[in-house]
Every structure is written in C-alpha cells, then in structure tokens.
Design a protein around this motif. Structure first.
Motif, PDB file in Angstrom:
ATOM      1  N   SER A 266     -32.327 -29.645 -56.183  1.00  0.00           N
ATOM      2  CA  SER A 266     -31.777 -28.890 -55.047  1.00  0.00           C
ATOM      3  C   SER A 266     -32.888 -28.325 -54.149  1.00  0.00           C
ATOM      4  CB  SER A 266     -30.873 -27.756 -55.549  1.00  0.00           C
ATOM      5  OG  SER A 266     -31.664 -26.802 -56.226  1.00  0.00           O
ATOM      6  N   ILE A 267     -34.094 -28.264 -54.692  1.00  0.00           N
ATOM      7  CA  ILE A 267     -35.187 -27.665 -53.903  1.00  0.00           C
ATOM      8  C   ILE A 267     -36.142 -28.737 -53.389  1.00  0.00           C
ATOM      9  CG2 ILE A 267     -37.082 -25.963 -53.938  1.00  0.00           C
ATOM     10  CD1 ILE A 267     -35.561 -24.852 -56.528  1.00  0.00           C
ATOM     11  N   THR A 268     -36.241 -28.851 -52.083  1.00  0.00           N
ATOM     12  CA  THR A 268     -37.247 -29.741 -51.489  1.00  0.00           C
ATOM     13  C   THR A 268     -38.035 -28.922 -50.484  1.00  0.00           C
ATOM     14  OG1 THR A 268     -35.942 -30.429 -49.579  1.00  0.00           O
ATOM     15  CG2 THR A 268     -35.605 -31.688 -51.610  1.00  0.00           C
ATOM     16  N   SER A 269     -39.065 -29.542 -49.910  1.00  0.00           N
ATOM     17  CA  SER A 269     -39.874 -28.789 -48.943  1.00  0.00           C
ATOM     18  C   SER A 269     -39.059 -28.405 -47.707  1.00  0.00           C
ATOM     19  CB  SER A 269     -41.097 -29.617 -48.533  1.00  0.00           C
ATOM     20  OG  SER A 269     -40.644 -30.855 -48.056  1.00  0.00           O
ATOM     21  N   SER A 270     -37.903 -29.115 -47.518  1.00  0.00           N
ATOM     22  CA  SER A 270     -37.066 -28.797 -46.349  1.00  0.00           C
ATOM     23  C   SER A 270     -36.075 -27.679 -46.627  1.00  0.00           C
ATOM     24  CB  SER A 270     -36.301 -30.032 -45.888  1.00  0.00           C
ATOM     25  OG  SER A 270     -37.035 -31.188 -46.068  1.00  0.00           O
ATOM     26  N   GLY A 271     -36.042 -27.180 -47.861  1.00  0.00           N
ATOM     27  CA  GLY A 271     -35.129 -26.070 -48.151  1.00  0.00           C
ATOM     28  C   GLY A 271     -34.303 -26.330 -49.397  1.00  0.00           C
ATOM     29  N   VAL A 272     -33.206 -25.589 -49.521  1.00  0.00           N
ATOM     30  CA  VAL A 272     -32.367 -25.693 -50.717  1.00  0.00           C
ATOM     31  C   VAL A 272     -31.039 -26.345 -50.339  1.00  0.00           C
ATOM     32  CG1 VAL A 272     -31.190 -24.366 -52.523  1.00  0.00           C
ATOM     33  CG2 VAL A 272     -33.452 -23.641 -51.706  1.00  0.00           C
ATOM     34  N   ASP A 273     -30.651 -27.399 -51.100  1.00  0.00           N
ATOM     35  CA  ASP A 273     -29.364 -28.034 -50.833  1.00  0.00           C
ATOM     36  C   ASP A 273     -28.652 -28.309 -52.158  1.00  0.00           C
ATOM     37  OD1 ASP A 273     -27.204 -29.608 -50.110  1.00  0.00           O
ATOM     38  OD2 ASP A 273     -28.277 -30.446 -48.377  1.00  0.00           O
ATOM     39  N   LYS A 274     -27.834 -27.340 -52.550  1.00  0.00           N
ATOM     40  CA  LYS A 274     -27.181 -27.436 -53.859  1.00  0.00           C
ATOM     41  C   LYS A 274     -26.138 -28.546 -53.896  1.00  0.00           C
ATOM     42  CE  LYS A 274     -27.958 -22.782 -55.489  1.00  0.00           C
ATOM     43  NZ  LYS A 274     -27.439 -21.463 -55.727  1.00  0.00           N
ATOM     44  N   VAL A 275     -25.505 -28.783 -52.741  1.00  0.00           N
ATOM     45  CA  VAL A 275     -24.421 -29.773 -52.716  1.00  0.00           C
ATOM     46  C   VAL A 275     -24.962 -31.176 -52.979  1.00  0.00           C
ATOM     47  CG1 VAL A 275     -22.609 -30.803 -51.284  1.00  0.00           C
ATOM     48  CG2 VAL A 275     -23.078 -28.338 -51.169  1.00  0.00           C
ATOM     49  N   LYS A 276     -26.079 -31.470 -52.334  1.00  0.00           N
ATOM     50  CA  LYS A 276     -26.643 -32.830 -52.503  1.00  0.00           C
ATOM     51  C   LYS A 276     -27.148 -33.029 -53.932  1.00  0.00           C
ATOM     52  CE  LYS A 276     -27.303 -34.306 -47.877  1.00  0.00           C
ATOM     53  NZ  LYS A 276     -27.882 -33.763 -46.669  1.00  0.00           N
ATOM     54  N   ALA A 277     -27.735 -31.978 -54.482  1.00  0.00           N
ATOM     55  CA  ALA A 277     -28.221 -32.071 -55.869  1.00  0.00           C
ATOM     56  C   ALA A 277     -27.035 -32.269 -56.816  1.00  0.00           C
ATOM     57  CB  ALA A 277     -28.986 -30.804 -56.234  1.00  0.00           C
ATOM     58  N   ARG A 278     -25.973 -31.550 -56.567  1.00  0.00           N
ATOM     59  CA  ARG A 278     -24.749 -31.634 -57.381  1.00  0.00           C
ATOM     60  C   ARG A 278     -24.209 -33.073 -57.386  1.00  0.00           C
ATOM     61  NH1 ARG A 278     -23.120 -29.259 -61.281  1.00  0.00           N
ATOM     62  NH2 ARG A 278     -21.525 -30.663 -61.931  1.00  0.00           N
ATOM     63  N   ARG A 279     -24.243 -33.686 -56.198  1.00  0.00           N
ATOM     64  CA  ARG A 279     -23.709 -35.040 -56.046  1.00  0.00           C
ATOM     65  C   ARG A 279     -24.490 -36.044 -56.906  1.00  0.00           C
ATOM     66  NH1 ARG A 279     -23.189 -35.918 -49.952  1.00  0.00           N
ATOM     67  NH2 ARG A 279     -21.731 -34.174 -49.882  1.00  0.00           N
ATOM     68  N   ILE A 280     -25.809 -35.857 -56.936  1.00  0.00           N
ATOM     69  CA  ILE A 280     -26.642 -36.753 -57.774  1.00  0.00           C
ATOM     70  C   ILE A 280     -26.275 -36.569 -59.250  1.00  0.00           C
ATOM     71  CG2 ILE A 280     -29.007 -37.256 -58.573  1.00  0.00           C
ATOM     72  CD1 ILE A 280     -28.901 -38.056 -55.734  1.00  0.00           C
ATOM     73  N   ILE A 281     -26.157 -35.306 -59.639  1.00  0.00           N
ATOM     74  CA  ILE A 281     -25.854 -35.029 -61.051  1.00  0.00           C
ATOM     75  C   ILE A 281     -24.491 -35.633 -61.436  1.00  0.00           C
ATOM     76  CG2 ILE A 281     -25.434 -33.169 -62.758  1.00  0.00           C
ATOM     77  CD1 ILE A 281     -28.416 -33.549 -61.888  1.00  0.00           C
ATOM     78  N   GLU A 282     -23.526 -35.533 -60.517  1.00  0.00           N
ATOM     79  CA  GLU A 282     -22.208 -36.129 -60.781  1.00  0.00           C
ATOM     80  C   GLU A 282     -22.338 -37.630 -61.054  1.00  0.00           C
ATOM     81  OE1 GLU A 282     -19.460 -34.761 -61.460  1.00  0.00           O
ATOM     82  OE2 GLU A 282     -20.326 -32.773 -61.070  1.00  0.00           O
ATOM     83  N   ARG A 283     -23.192 -38.280 -60.275  1.00  0.00           N
ATOM     84  CA  ARG A 283     -23.373 -39.732 -60.459  1.00  0.00           C
ATOM     85  C   ARG A 283     -24.039 -40.021 -61.801  1.00  0.00           C
ATOM     86  NH1 ARG A 283     -25.305 -40.673 -54.296  1.00  0.00           N
ATOM     87  NH2 ARG A 283     -23.262 -40.255 -53.419  1.00  0.00           N
ATOM     88  N   ILE A 284     -25.038 -39.214 -62.142  1.00  0.00           N
ATOM     89  CA  ILE A 284     -25.709 -39.430 -63.443  1.00  0.00           C
ATOM     90  C   ILE A 284     -24.692 -39.253 -64.568  1.00  0.00           C
ATOM     91  CG2 ILE A 284     -27.502 -38.603 -65.035  1.00  0.00           C
ATOM     92  CD1 ILE A 284     -29.238 -37.900 -62.640  1.00  0.00           C
TER      93      ILE A 284
END
Ligand code: ADP
Ligand code: MG
Length: 300
Positions: A266-284
C-alpha cells in the motif's frame, strides 16, 4: 637443392617409419587395420590414429564417467574412414548420453536470478525430520494428483522465516513436475522487476508474456522489492489477473505474511493506496492456499 618431389618422398618415409613403429604395439595394429582402409592412407594419419587408439583403450578400461581419462570427458576421439581420407570426431559415449538424457527434464525449468543448484532440489531430499514441512509436502501430493484434472489446483503462498527452505521446497515440486513434462519459471521477484523495467523498448513484451503464460510460476521473495505504483498496478496486478482468469498455478514465497505484504504494497513513493494493495492481496488469495514454514535457518 632438394626438389618438392624429393621432400615429399622424405616425409613419406618418415611417416612410414613412425607408422611401423606404432604398429609394434599389436593392439594398435589390430585397431587400425580393423578400419578396413589401405595402409598407404593409414600411414598419413598415424599421429591422430594413435590419439584415437589411446582414447579407445581408455574406454575399454572405463571405470565410470567421473574417472574418464579422455580429452573430453564422456567423449571418444573416433576415426571415420571416408574413401581415401579419414575424418575424426568426438563421439558421445553411452554413459554420457544416459546422464544427459536423464537430466534433460531440467530444461523444463527456467530460473531467473536464482542459483542453478536449485535445479537439483528434489522430493527425496526434503528434510523429513522437520514436522513443519509435512503440511507442505502433503499439499504437494494433492497438487500433483489434482493437476491431472482439467481445472488446475491452486498454488501456495508460502511465508516463513529467512533461510527456512521455502524456495527449495517449491523448486522441488517444480522439478517433479518437470519430470512429467511441465514447464515452469522460478523468478527472484525483486531482481526480475528491476530487469523488466530495464527491458523497456527492448524485449519487455516478450518477457512479460512469457511469465504471464508459463504453466507454473514462482514469484520468489515477493515483498522484498521496492514497491512502486508501476510494479504494483502495471505488472503485478495484470500478471495475477491473467493467471487467475486462466487457472494457471502461481506460487509465492515471502518473509511477509499476507497482511504484512498488504501493508507493504500500500505504500509507494507516490503515497498510500490501500485499495490497490487490497486488490492484489485478493488476487493472491484467489490463486493460492496460504501455508507457513517456520524452521531453523538452513543457510550457512
Ligand atoms: P528460504 O527461501 O526460506 O529463504 P532456501 O530455500 O533458500 O530458504 O533454503 C536455505 C538453504 O537451505 C539453501 O541453501 C537451500 O539450498 C538449503 N536447503 C533447504 N532445504 C534443503 C534440503 N531439503 N536439502 C538440501 N538443502 C536444502
Ligand atoms: Mg528464498
């Protein structure tokens, strides 16, 4: 001054002498005459025939590949009569061929930035005294059974301590699958990302397509990379989406648990994006069963 003809005659006399000397060894004589070729031709090849004879003798006293005395291990320097000339070739021996053929399944396994020894990982060498490995081995057996069915089984998200043998275990499974003819790619994920980025404008598409479609994939050490919006949203996301839709078994190893990975993604140099991180975890989660390997560090 000697003319060319005289010089040729002299050379021939010398060759004849060395041929006759060599023929003092009865075995050599039997060897060369066994080629069924005229003596005047044999004479011209005395030195090479001696080399070939020596290698042939080594082979008849063979004590195994590891103590092969020939110039090229597992190969024999061999004369091939062709009319009025003799050509020589290095011919593979039956023992070498057997080893090569029994290893050919390893071509089904492609490594990216992982040590080549991992191709030796095998079920029979998995530490049996370690109870922590049992559920993983059990899953491997089910996986291999279910793999024969039309709908492919899920991969594993294998988390656990550093050096516990996670990569080794998945490599052992892929090796067994390779023996059955199945192709796989094992990639050290952080390094793969770096080189994928560097391949822009060169062969980026081919590389990406290759790992998207390979029947079995291991993303090794996920979570150890420097996560960016690009790696998460342009690479990992579409890669997992494709593999999910096409039921392509995908494995992960990580020092992070899934919830730790979620935080890290969820943490990148561009900021915090919990939704996008969540989506990856759902796929895993869709792609894998979660298993854990906590064990002593096997690296020394
Ligand atoms: P991890 O991926 O969990 O950090 P590795 O799979 O790299 O750990 O294993 C750590 C070391 O132990 C490696 O050198 C690996 O080759 C070795 N190893 C693990 N399991 C076995 C095994 N069953 N037989 C031989 N070596 C093993
Ligand atoms: Mg590892």
């Amino acid at each position: 001054m000697k003319n060319k003809k005289d010089m040729f005659k002299e050379d021939l006399t010398e060759l004849t002498h060395s041929f006759q000397d060599a023929c003092a060894d009865k075995d050599f004589k039997d060897f060369v005459y066994g080629l069924n070729i005229k003596e005047e031709i044999l004479i011209k090849y005395t030195s090479s025939l001696q080399d070939a004879f020596l290698e042939c003798k080594n082979c008849s006293n063979c004590k195994g590949l590891s103590s092969c005395k020939n110039r090229i291990r597992g190969y024999k320097y061999t004369p091939n009569p062709e009319g009025s000339i003799i050509s020589f070739s290095y011919d593979e021996c039956s023992k070498e061929r057997k080893v090569r053929e029994s290893n050919s399944y390893k071509d089904n396994l492609d490594l990216y930035e992982l040590p080549i020894e991992i191709k030796e990982a095998s079920f029979k060498d998995i530490y049996k005294d370690d109870k922590a490995r049992l559920p993983i081995v059990k899953y491997f057996k089910e996986f291999m059974e279910d793999y024969k069915k039309p709908e492919k089984p899920k991969g594993i998200y294998l988390t656990g301590s550093f050096g516990s043998g996670k990569t080794y275990l998945i490599a052992a499974l892929f090796n067994e699958m390779a023996k059955k003819g199945e192709k796989s790619v094992l990639i050290y994920y952080p390094e793969f990302l770096r080189s994928l980025k560097a391949s822009f404008g060169i062969d980026f598409n081919e590389r990406f397509e290759y790992i998207r479609r390979v029947p079995l994939l291991l993303l090794d050490d996920i979570g150890a990379e420097n996560c960016s919006n690009w790696s998460r949203d342009e690479i990992l996301g579409p890669l997992l989406q494709y593999r999910m839709e096409n039921h392509l078994p995908t494995f992960f190893t990580s020092n992070l648990t899934l919830s730790e990975l979620e935080k890290s993604l969820s943490i990148t140099s561009s900021g915090v994006d919990k939704v996008k991180a969540r989506r990856i975890i759902e796929r895993i989660k869709q792609l894998t069963v979660p298993l854990e390997l906590i064990s002593k560090n096997r690296r020394d």
